[in-house]
Write a protein that holds these residues in place. Structure first.
Motif, PDB file in Angstrom:
ATOM      1  N   ASP A   1       0.954  -1.041  -0.144  1.00 48.81           N
ATOM      2  CA  ASP A   1       0.056   0.115   0.094  1.00 48.81           C
ATOM      3  C   ASP A   1       1.051   1.194   0.101  1.00 48.81           C
ATOM      4  O   ASP A   1       1.613   1.452   1.107  1.00 48.81           O
ATOM      5  CB  ASP A   1      -0.955   0.053   1.269  1.00 48.81           C
ATOM      6  N   VAL A   2       0.921   1.892  -1.091  1.00 47.17           N
ATOM      7  CA  VAL A   2       2.088   3.123  -1.385  1.00 47.17           C
ATOM      8  C   VAL A   2       1.339   4.266  -1.468  1.00 47.17           C
ATOM      9  O   VAL A   2       0.343   4.489  -2.039  1.00 47.17           O
ATOM     10  CB  VAL A   2       2.951   2.701  -2.536  1.00 47.17           C
ATOM     11  N   LEU A   3       2.068   5.125  -0.817  1.00 45.18           N
ATOM     12  CA  LEU A   3       1.382   6.715  -0.632  1.00 45.18           C
ATOM     13  C   LEU A   3       2.574   7.527  -1.478  1.00 45.18           C
ATOM     14  O   LEU A   3       3.545   7.387  -0.900  1.00 45.18           O
ATOM     15  CB  LEU A   3       1.062   7.079   0.642  1.00 45.18           C
TER      16      LEU A   3
ATOM     17  N   LEU B   1       1.897  -3.629  -8.941  1.00 46.91           N
ATOM     18  CA  LEU B   1       1.003  -2.928  -7.977  1.00 46.91           C
ATOM     19  C   LEU B   1      -0.104  -2.416  -8.545  1.00 46.91           C
ATOM     20  O   LEU B   1      -0.340  -1.867  -9.449  1.00 46.91           O
ATOM     21  CB  LEU B   1       1.748  -1.478  -7.255  1.00 46.91           C
ATOM     22  N   ALA B   2      -1.388  -2.911  -7.957  1.00 47.41           N
ATOM     23  CA  ALA B   2      -2.661  -2.368  -8.469  1.00 47.41           C
ATOM     24  C   ALA B   2      -2.858  -1.068  -8.506  1.00 47.41           C
ATOM     25  O   ALA B   2      -3.377  -0.238  -9.570  1.00 47.41           O
ATOM     26  CB  ALA B   2      -3.856  -3.236  -7.736  1.00 47.41           C
ATOM     27  N   GLU B   3      -2.616  -0.454  -7.330  1.00 45.60           N
ATOM     28  CA  GLU B   3      -2.832   1.097  -7.318  1.00 45.60           C
ATOM     29  C   GLU B   3      -2.102   1.654  -6.220  1.00 45.60           C
ATOM     30  O   GLU B   3      -1.676   1.069  -5.210  1.00 45.60           O
ATOM     31  CB  GLU B   3      -4.361   1.188  -6.810  1.00 45.60           C
ATOM     32  N   ALA B   4      -1.979   3.075  -6.160  1.00 45.35           N
ATOM     33  CA  ALA B   4      -0.960   3.879  -5.217  1.00 45.35           C
ATOM     34  C   ALA B   4      -1.842   4.911  -4.937  1.00 45.35           C
ATOM     35  O   ALA B   4      -2.359   5.625  -5.724  1.00 45.35           O
ATOM     36  CB  ALA B   4       0.430   4.005  -5.980  1.00 45.35           C
ATOM     37  N   ARG B   5      -1.755   5.268  -3.827  1.00 46.81           N
ATOM     38  CA  ARG B   5      -2.693   6.413  -3.139  1.00 46.81           C
ATOM     39  C   ARG B   5      -1.300   7.712  -3.527  1.00 46.81           C
ATOM     40  O   ARG B   5      -0.433   7.606  -3.514  1.00 46.81           O
ATOM     41  CB  ARG B   5      -2.693   6.454  -1.827  1.00 46.81           C
ATOM     42  N   GLN B   6      -2.256   8.906  -3.563  1.00 50.76           N
ATOM     43  CA  GLN B   6      -1.404  10.202  -4.080  1.00 50.76           C
ATOM     44  C   GLN B   6      -1.782  11.320  -3.103  1.00 50.76           C
ATOM     45  O   GLN B   6      -2.969  11.158  -2.695  1.00 50.76           O
ATOM     46  CB  GLN B   6      -1.515  10.212  -5.435  1.00 50.76           C
ATOM     47  N   ALA B   7      -0.826  12.141  -2.916  1.00 48.98           N
ATOM     48  CA  ALA B   7      -0.836  13.373  -2.160  1.00 48.98           C
ATOM     49  C   ALA B   7      -0.294  14.287  -3.082  1.00 48.98           C
ATOM     50  O   ALA B   7       1.059  14.182  -3.039  1.00 48.98           O
ATOM     51  CB  ALA B   7      -0.616  13.230  -0.819  1.00 48.98           C
ATOM     52  N   ARG B   8      -0.854  15.645  -2.927  1.00 50.73           N
ATOM     53  CA  ARG B   8      -0.198  16.760  -3.812  1.00 50.73           C
ATOM     54  C   ARG B   8       0.857  17.519  -2.846  1.00 50.73           C
ATOM     55  O   ARG B   8       1.497  18.266  -3.608  1.00 50.73           O
ATOM     56  CB  ARG B   8      -1.317  17.813  -4.350  1.00 50.73           C
TER      57      ARG B   8
ATOM     58  N   GLY C   1      -0.429  14.838   2.447  1.00 50.93           N
ATOM     59  CA  GLY C   1      -0.029  13.244   2.732  1.00 50.93           C
ATOM     60  C   GLY C   1      -0.520  12.777   4.197  1.00 50.93           C
ATOM     61  O   GLY C   1      -0.685  11.628   4.405  1.00 50.93           O
ATOM     62  N   LEU C   2      -0.149  14.082   5.219  1.00 47.33           N
ATOM     63  CA  LEU C   2      -0.539  13.679   6.541  1.00 47.33           C
ATOM     64  C   LEU C   2      -2.121  13.295   6.547  1.00 47.33           C
ATOM     65  O   LEU C   2      -2.493  12.498   7.344  1.00 47.33           O
ATOM     66  CB  LEU C   2      -0.159  14.939   7.389  1.00 47.33           C
ATOM     67  N   ALA C   3      -2.711  14.010   5.866  1.00 50.94           N
ATOM     68  CA  ALA C   3      -4.188  13.870   5.798  1.00 50.94           C
ATOM     69  C   ALA C   3      -4.594  12.283   5.334  1.00 50.94           C
ATOM     70  O   ALA C   3      -5.444  11.465   6.031  1.00 50.94           O
ATOM     71  CB  ALA C   3      -5.261  14.671   5.055  1.00 50.94           C
ATOM     72  N   GLU C   4      -3.854  11.947   4.488  1.00 47.13           N
ATOM     73  CA  GLU C   4      -4.166  10.468   3.793  1.00 47.13           C
ATOM     74  C   GLU C   4      -3.620   9.458   4.774  1.00 47.13           C
ATOM     75  O   GLU C   4      -4.160   8.264   5.121  1.00 47.13           O
ATOM     76  CB  GLU C   4      -3.248  10.311   2.559  1.00 47.13           C
ATOM     77  N   LEU C   5      -2.507   9.787   5.609  1.00 48.64           N
ATOM     78  CA  LEU C   5      -1.731   8.966   6.571  1.00 48.64           C
ATOM     79  C   LEU C   5      -3.053   8.678   7.743  1.00 48.64           C
ATOM     80  O   LEU C   5      -3.088   7.589   8.344  1.00 48.64           O
ATOM     81  CB  LEU C   5      -0.648   9.530   7.195  1.00 48.64           C
TER      82      LEU C   5
ATOM     83  N   SER D   1       7.157  15.317  10.688  1.00 48.28           N
ATOM     84  CA  SER D   1       5.654  15.187  11.268  1.00 48.28           C
ATOM     85  C   SER D   1       5.143  13.786  11.347  1.00 48.28           C
ATOM     86  O   SER D   1       4.646  13.293  12.211  1.00 48.28           O
ATOM     87  CB  SER D   1       4.567  15.908  10.351  1.00 48.28           C
ATOM     88  N   VAL D   2       5.630  12.968  10.213  1.00 55.41           N
ATOM     89  CA  VAL D   2       5.258  11.442  10.325  1.00 55.41           C
ATOM     90  C   VAL D   2       5.995  10.789  11.399  1.00 55.41           C
ATOM     91  O   VAL D   2       5.469   9.896  12.102  1.00 55.41           O
ATOM     92  CB  VAL D   2       5.789  10.681   8.844  1.00 55.41           C
TER      93      VAL D   2
END
Length: 167
Positions: A7-9, A30-37, A42-46, A71-72
């Motif tokens: 599960d990749v961001l 990999l079927a799908e990777a999540r993305q953040a602009r 990225g923190l919201a997606e986490l 932050s992570v």
């Protein structure tokens, strides 16, 4: 862990770079990777769901890669503070590399990104067994020195009575 189950961001302010990374990951199965602009997105997606791997640009706006990683890795962000992070950068100066690892990067990849280099970094991250240790208000992976041979290797040097000549 097989690549197709990751599960990749992808966190990058450049939509074309996100598309390139996602396309490369899909070529690995990999079927799908999540993305953040950017780092903020990225923190919201986490917060929604911790990924098994983060690939993040270093130079982003409004939240850059260093601030995002710090932050992570902040204490209290469990479990996502232990997610491996590969940093992408076009500027591989000694200073930026040092800052990335000081912030908590697991690996670093210099642009331009190639499928082979990305696959290599992902492999390193998946095999990295260094534990996370608390350092102040953040977690960092334990630093290890390279393994040294158990028996020292004898150095070959001329005796004081010998003279070595180059032909």
């Amino acid at each position: 862990m097989p690549l197709k189950s990751l599960d990749v961001l992808i966190v990058d302010d450049n939509a074309n770079m996100r598309l390139l990374i996602r396309t490369i990951l899909r070529s690995f199965g990999l079927a799908e990777a999540r993305q953040a602009r950017d780092g903020t997105a990225g923190l919201a997606e986490l917060a929604r769901r911790p990924p098994s791997l983060i690939i993040s640009d270093w130079e982003m706006s409004p939240m850059n890669g260093g601030d995002f990683i710090r932050s992570v890795r902040r204490v209290g962000g469990e479990p996502h503070c232990f997610v491996p992070i590969i940093v992408l950068t076009a500027h591989a100066s000694r200073q930026i590399i040092g800052e990335a690892f000081d912030a908590g990067a697991t690996q670093l990849l210099v642009k331009p990104v190639t499928p082979a280099n990305l696959l290599q970094r992902i492999g390193w991250v998946l095999e990295d067994d260094r534990p996370f240790v608390r350092m102040g208000d953040a977690y960092r992976q334990e630093m290890r020195l390279p393994k040294v041979a158990e028996k020292p290797v004898a150095a070959v040097a001329p005796k004081s009575s010998e003279v070595w000549a180059l032909d």
